[in-house]
Structure formats: structure tokens, C-alpha cells
Write a protein that holds these residues in place. Structure first.
Motif, PDB file in Angstrom:
ATOM      1  N   TYR A  58       5.192   3.767   3.456  1.00  0.00           N
ATOM      2  CA  TYR A  58       5.277   4.524   2.150  1.00  0.00           C
ATOM      3  C   TYR A  58       6.391   4.210   1.292  1.00  0.00           C
ATOM      4  O   TYR A  58       6.128   4.170   0.107  1.00  0.00           O
ATOM      5  N   PHE A  61       6.144   1.141  -0.479  1.00  0.00           N
ATOM      6  CA  PHE A  61       4.993   1.105  -1.566  1.00  0.00           C
ATOM      7  C   PHE A  61       5.714   1.787  -2.795  1.00  0.00           C
ATOM      8  O   PHE A  61       5.433   1.325  -3.836  1.00  0.00           O
ATOM      9  N   ILE A  66       3.815   0.435  -5.951  1.00  0.00           N
ATOM     10  CA  ILE A  66       2.450   0.212  -5.512  1.00  0.00           C
ATOM     11  C   ILE A  66       1.759   1.493  -5.138  1.00  0.00           C
ATOM     12  O   ILE A  66       2.082   2.306  -4.658  1.00  0.00           O
ATOM     13  N   THR A  68      -0.183   4.762  -4.018  1.00  0.00           N
ATOM     14  CA  THR A  68      -0.040   5.127  -2.502  1.00  0.00           C
ATOM     15  C   THR A  68      -1.307   5.974  -2.055  1.00  0.00           C
ATOM     16  O   THR A  68      -1.265   6.541  -1.085  1.00  0.00           O
TER      17      THR A  68
END
Length: 238
Positions: A58, A61, A66, A68
């Protein structure tokens, strides 16, 4: 732009719900062993490394901008909707710390240059602090990953940032978790698919409508605050 994202999200939710109903009505349902798939996903959920690994992924990301949402789905599939949503909530809060610290550290200048059009939001966060960040977590005027960096460019204290992020993400984390679980359980227990999909859809609709109604007011408030503020000494890059 925010309204467009909200409607796009609503369209995705509707498409997923439609796909769940279509799967229930189609012969493909007989070819899919949903229980086996779910058992495979949950095989490692009690391993000592599963939650730490999820937190690390996480955070990666978050740092790399990115989206999630896929991790939220994984959390529900692995740990169930209530525990999974809770784990995702804390993972999202933990992961959000790193962009905040990066934007506040040695990379502040390049990040500020990249996010120049959001400089006014960072200035307003400096004045409004905890309350505004809490509102922005509930009403997603800025995407989650982007807001992490923008908040780092402000003068918010770390504890304020963490608490506002944790509290503000509670509604979306648990509603999204319930919705994903509704689809999964609908495939596993076809008799409940329509009822659960309807309940999850209503919850999401309430969140989307509330966000759509609140977002213009928040934007107007932010704009008025920005116009009344004096420009910084180095000029306004926003």
C-alpha cells in the motif's frame, strides 16, 4: 472534473453490480467455483507476513501515485469485509505518511514544481489545517494519492495529518468493503445477490450524492479563502 470522476465511479459500480447479476443468471456461474477461489485468496490471511506485506505494498502504491482501489478489493477477499476494511483503513493511513514526509523533505522542490497547480490548496491547508483535511478525505475533491503529497507541502503537523486521514477515510473504506463483499457473497450465495447488491448500491449512492452536493460548497469556500489570502513572498505558482 470532480463531478465527472464521481459519475465515472458510479458507472463502474453500476457495471459491477450488473456483472454480478449477469453472472448469476448466466451458465458461467456453474463453471466458477467461487468458494474455492475465495478459499485460495484467504489461505494466507493468518500468516504473520500477510498484513505487513499488505501495508508495504500500500505504501509503495501511495508513493508512486498508483490508485489503490484494487488493494481494497484484495483486502476484502483475503480478510472479509469488516476486518479487511479495517486493515485497509490503517494501511491507507500508514501508506499516506510516506508521500507526506517525502513532500516535506529533500524532494520538496521538485514535488512542488510538479504539483504547482495545486499550490493554492497547500496554502489553504496551512490556514484551515485539520478540519479542511478531514473534509477533503471525506469529499474527494483531490484524489487520495495526490492529496497525500499536497498536504506534505503545507505546514500541517504530522499528527494532524494522520488523525484527519484515519477519521476521514472511515466512510469510504467500510462502504467500499461492504460493496465488494456483497458481490463476492452474491456469487457464493445466489439467493442473496440482488438484496445485498441493492443494499450496497444504496450505501454507495448515498456517499456519491453527499459528495456531489458537498464538493461545490467546499470548492467555493476554498476559492473564497484563497482570494482573501495575501500572496506568499515568492509569488503564487498555483
Amino acid at each position: 472534473m470532480t463531478d465527472r470522476r464521481l459519475w465515472r465511479g458510479a458507472a463502474i459500480i453500476a457495471a459491477l453490480a450488473f456483472a454480478g447479476v449477469a453472472l448469476y443468471l448466466s451458465p458461467l456461474r456453474q463453471m466458477i467455483d467461487a468458494r474455492s477461489l475465495l478459499a485460495a485468496a484467504r489461505a494466507s490471511r493468518d500468516a504473520w507476513w500477510s498484513i505487513p506485506a499488505f501495508f508495504v505494498i500500500y505504501a509503495i502504491f501511495d508513493v508512486l501515485f498508483i490508485p489503490t482501489q484494487a488493494l481494497g478489493v484484495v483486502a476484502v477477499l483475503v480478510w472479509g469485509w469488516l476486518r479487511g476494511a479495517t486493515i485497509e483503513l490503517f494501511a491507507a493511513t500508514f501508506g499516506a505518511i510516506f508521500p507526506f514526509l517525502i513532500a516535506r523533505g529533500a524532494l520538496r522542490e521538485p514535488i512542488a514544481a510538479r504539483l504547482a497547480k495545486h499550490a493554492s490548496m497547500a496554502r489553504i491547508l496551512e490556514r484551515e489545517g485539520f478540519t479542511l483535511l478531514l473534509v477533503l478525505r471525506v469529499v474527494p475533491i483531490l484524489p487520495y494519492t495526490l492529496l497525500n503529497y499536497v498536504a506534505g507541502l503545507s505546514s500541517l503537523r504530522l499528527w494532524q495529518y494522520v488523525v484527519a486521514t484515519l477519521i476521514g477515510m472511515i466512510p469510504s473504506a467500510y462502504i467500499f468493503g461492504y460493496f465488494v463483499d456483497a458481490l463476492v457473497q452474491g456469487v457464493m450465495e445466489p439467493r442473496e445477490v440482488l438484496l445485498r447488491a441493492l443494499a450496497a448500491g444504496v450505501l454507495f449512492a448515498i456517499l456519491i450524492v453527499a459528495t456531489r452536493l458537498a464538493a461545490p460548497r467546499v470548492r467555493r469556500r476554498l476559492a473564497s479563502r484563497d482570494h482573501t489570502a495575501s500572496p506568499p513572498a515568492g509569488g503564487d505558482r498555483g
